[in-house]
Design a protein around this motif. Structure first.
Motif, short mmCIF file in Angstrom:
data_model
loop_
_atom_site.label_atom_id
_atom_site.label_comp_id
_atom_site.label_asym_id
_atom_site.label_seq_id
_atom_site.Cartn_x
_atom_site.Cartn_y
_atom_site.Cartn_z
N ASP A 188 0.85 -1.03 0.06
CA ASP A 188 0.05 -0.06 0.19
C ASP A 188 0.77 0.91 -0.01
OD1 ASP A 188 -2.15 -1.35 0.08
OD2 ASP A 188 -2.53 -1.57 2.40
N SER A 189 2.17 0.98 0.20
CA SER A 189 3.05 2.47 0.35
C SER A 189 3.90 2.63 -1.07
CB SER A 189 3.97 2.09 1.74
OG SER A 189 4.92 1.17 1.59
N MET A 190 3.61 1.77 -1.89
CA MET A 190 4.50 1.78 -2.95
C MET A 190 4.31 3.14 -3.67
SD MET A 190 6.61 -0.73 -2.94
CE MET A 190 7.12 -0.22 -4.45
N GLU A 191 3.00 3.43 -3.77
CA GLU A 191 2.76 4.59 -4.53
C GLU A 191 3.65 6.02 -3.91
OE1 GLU A 191 -0.78 7.68 -6.24
OE2 GLU A 191 -1.52 5.72 -4.90
N ASP A 192 3.48 5.98 -2.70
CA ASP A 192 4.39 7.08 -2.03
C ASP A 192 5.81 6.73 -2.23
OD1 ASP A 192 2.00 8.40 -1.10
OD2 ASP A 192 2.17 7.30 0.96
N VAL A 193 6.37 5.59 -2.21
CA VAL A 193 7.52 5.31 -2.38
C VAL A 193 8.16 5.55 -3.81
CG1 VAL A 193 9.48 3.57 -2.63
CG2 VAL A 193 7.98 3.54 -0.66
N VAL A 194 7.33 5.60 -4.80
CA VAL A 194 7.76 5.68 -6.21
C VAL A 194 7.98 7.19 -6.35
CG1 VAL A 194 6.73 5.77 -8.35
CG2 VAL A 194 6.86 3.77 -7.19
N SER A 195 6.92 8.01 -5.67
CA SER A 195 6.66 9.54 -5.86
C SER A 195 7.99 10.02 -5.15
CB SER A 195 5.56 10.04 -5.03
OG SER A 195 4.39 9.55 -5.80
N GLU A 196 8.45 9.56 -3.90
CA GLU A 196 9.59 9.98 -3.20
C GLU A 196 10.98 9.62 -3.97
OE1 GLU A 196 11.73 9.65 1.17
OE2 GLU A 196 9.89 8.58 0.65
N VAL A 197 10.95 8.43 -4.74
CA VAL A 197 12.32 8.11 -5.34
C VAL A 197 12.31 9.02 -6.36
CG1 VAL A 197 13.12 6.61 -7.08
CG2 VAL A 197 12.32 5.65 -4.69
N MET A 198 11.23 9.60 -7.35
CA MET A 198 11.25 10.11 -8.37
C MET A 198 11.55 11.63 -8.19
SD MET A 198 11.10 8.09 -10.84
CE MET A 198 11.30 9.39 -12.00
N ASP A 199 11.17 12.10 -6.95
CA ASP A 199 11.09 13.52 -6.42
C ASP A 199 12.87 13.82 -6.17
OD1 ASP A 199 8.59 13.86 -6.92
OD2 ASP A 199 8.14 13.93 -5.01
N SER A 200 13.25 12.77 -5.72
CA SER A 200 14.92 12.92 -5.22
C SER A 200 15.86 13.71 -6.28
CB SER A 200 15.37 11.50 -4.80
OG SER A 200 14.76 10.95 -3.91
N TYR A 201 15.66 13.29 -7.69
CA TYR A 201 16.72 13.93 -8.38
C TYR A 201 15.68 14.01 -9.96
CZ TYR A 201 20.66 12.85 -5.93
OH TYR A 201 21.61 12.88 -4.80
N GLY A 202 14.49 13.71 -9.87
CA GLY A 202 13.71 14.08 -10.94
C GLY A 202 13.65 12.89 -11.95
N CYS A 203 14.80 11.94 -11.99
CA CYS A 203 14.70 11.02 -12.82
C CYS A 203 15.49 9.66 -12.17
CB CYS A 203 15.73 11.37 -14.03
SG CYS A 203 17.30 11.77 -13.81
N VAL A 204 15.68 8.80 -12.80
CA VAL A 204 16.29 7.35 -12.37
C VAL A 204 17.15 6.97 -13.68
CG1 VAL A 204 16.24 4.97 -11.67
CG2 VAL A 204 14.75 6.84 -10.39
N ASP A 205 18.39 6.87 -13.29
CA ASP A 205 19.25 6.21 -14.57
C ASP A 205 19.30 4.78 -14.42
OD1 ASP A 205 19.86 8.50 -15.90
OD2 ASP A 205 21.26 8.95 -14.06
N VAL A 206 19.59 4.15 -12.96
CA VAL A 206 19.70 2.71 -12.88
C VAL A 206 18.95 2.37 -11.63
CG1 VAL A 206 21.37 1.11 -12.25
CG2 VAL A 206 22.11 2.92 -13.60
N LEU A 207 18.03 1.26 -11.88
CA LEU A 207 17.29 0.89 -10.76
C LEU A 207 18.04 -0.77 -10.50
CD1 LEU A 207 14.89 0.41 -8.87
CD2 LEU A 207 13.51 -0.01 -10.53
N ILE A 208 18.32 -0.84 -9.29
CA ILE A 208 18.63 -2.13 -8.86
C ILE A 208 17.81 -2.86 -7.72
CG2 ILE A 208 20.73 -3.47 -7.84
CD1 ILE A 208 22.48 -1.25 -8.73
N CYS A 209 17.12 -3.54 -8.56
CA CYS A 209 16.19 -4.49 -7.36
C CYS A 209 16.71 -5.58 -6.78
CB CYS A 209 14.81 -4.96 -8.16
SG CYS A 209 13.97 -3.74 -9.02
N ASN A 210 17.05 -5.39 -5.49
CA ASN A 210 18.13 -6.35 -4.81
C ASN A 210 17.39 -7.05 -3.73
OD1 ASN A 210 20.37 -7.45 -3.52
ND2 ASN A 210 20.27 -6.06 -2.05
N SER A 211 15.91 -6.88 -3.43
CA SER A 211 15.35 -7.34 -2.11
C SER A 211 15.00 -8.79 -2.34
CB SER A 211 14.01 -6.64 -1.79
OG SER A 211 14.35 -5.05 -1.68
N SER A 212 14.99 -9.47 -1.07
CA SER A 212 14.51 -11.04 -1.51
C SER A 212 14.19 -11.46 -0.21
CB SER A 212 15.98 -11.94 -1.95
OG SER A 212 15.50 -13.30 -2.10
N MET A 213 13.27 -12.44 -0.05
CA MET A 213 12.63 -13.21 0.98
C MET A 213 12.85 -14.74 0.89
SD MET A 213 9.23 -13.16 3.08
CE MET A 213 9.04 -14.13 4.48
#
Length: 316
Positions: free
Chosen positions: A104-129
């Motif tokens: 449920d928090s993912m929409e806010d997370v995406v907004s915060e990530v994009m607002d940090s620099y206005g763009c993303v060059d490299v996304l590293i998805c490293n999480s795992s359970m």
């Protein structure tokens, strides 16, 4: 006098290994220099692999956005990165709380990530359970939680940064997955299923976004071997320098993958833009070939391994 024929093959192997080692060292140097000023997002940055990645990208001059579920651990990582860093050569990382188990928090997370620099060059998805348990003992709630962390979380975050990458017609998305996204073993049903799903999603994504100049890479590794070589005790004489090439060859035969090795591979993947990387010792590689060419044999081995769980453990 020519070399005896019996010496030709060993010499060729040594020469080939030397060339491969030199190539890797050169590519590692180039990779670190080419990440400068890139906006790099790392999920689960406080894990062993995430921390190693953060250190490499930070030293390379990347603008980091470090994500994790613990603010205290993120702040500790921030302090370790910035303590002795040169502000003229590096950027202070930005920190974002990210917990894939809370979709449920993912929409806010995406907004915060994009607002940090206005763009993303490299996304590293490293999480795992991870989970080891017989199928019949795993509840639906646990299944869903694993799918959220290993599949829905990374895919949702990738979708969130995708519009910006498509409009800029550049970007790189890297999934740090698992060999079990390509090969399933007993007692890992939920984990393997989530990793297979993630592998399929990013394979589809790769084909769909190629026309926009966006790269998608998957890195399939065996278990993380967190035991790094021990440092000599203080006050002791340094050990004599061993053969660097011999150490490199030995590292390729070691079961598991160390966080530092995986992090280096991730940095190199950013530069090389390789679509698929497999970090595994020979046994899983043979199992992958059997799964493709002779699946009944692999299934028989896995079934036998259920009776001897140590056999299945050795596979991955």
């Amino acid at each position: 006098m020519g070399l005896p024929s019996v010496m030709v093959l060993p010499m060729l192997v040594v020469v080939a290994a030397g060339i491969y080692y030199i190539y890797n060292e050169v590519m590692t140097f180039m990779s670190k220099s080419l990440v400068k000023n890139k906006v790099v997002v790392i999920t689960d940055a406080v894990s062993g692999v995430g921390t190693e990645c953060a250190q490499l990208f930070h030293k390379g001059g990347a603008r980091l956005i470090l994500c994790g579920s613990s603010w205290d651990k993120l702040e500790s990582l921030y302090d370790s990165l910035t303590k002795d860093a040169d502000p003229r050569e590096t950027f202070a990382p930005k920190l974002v709380i990210l917990d894939f188990s809370d979709m449920d928090s993912m929409e806010d997370v995406v907004s915060e990530v994009m607002d940090s620099y206005g763009c993303v060059d490299v996304l590293i998805c490293n999480s795992s359970m991870k989970l080891k348990a017989p199928v019949h003992s795993v509840s639906l709630e646990v299944d869903r939680n694993i799918m959220d962390i290993n599949y829905f979380g990374p895919s949702t975050l990738a979708k969130g940064v995708l519009p910006s990458m498509m409009s800029r017609r550049c970007g790189h998305i890297i999934l740090v997955n698992s060999i079990q996204g390509r090969l399933a073993v007993p007692f890992r049903s939920s984990f393997a299923a989530s990793k297979h799903a993630a592998q399929a999603f990013f394979d589809c994504l790769r084909a769909e976004v190629e026309e926009y100049g966006i790269s998608v890479s998957t890195i399939s590794h065996t278990f993380i071997n967190a035991s790094e070589p021990a440092a000599p005790p203080p006050g002791t004489d340094p050990a004599p320098k061993s053969n660097v090439l011999a150490e490199f060859i030995a590292s390729q035969l070691t079961h598991g993958v160390r966080p530092s090795v995986l992090a280096n591979e991730i940095v190199q993947t950013v530069n090389r833009k390789r679509k698929e990387v497999v970090l595994a010792h020979p046994i899983p590689r043979v199992a992958l070939y059997l799964r493709t060419l002779l699946p009944p044999i692999l299934f028989a081995v896995l079934a036998a391994g259920v009776k001897d769980s140590a056999l299945a453990e050795q596979l991955l």
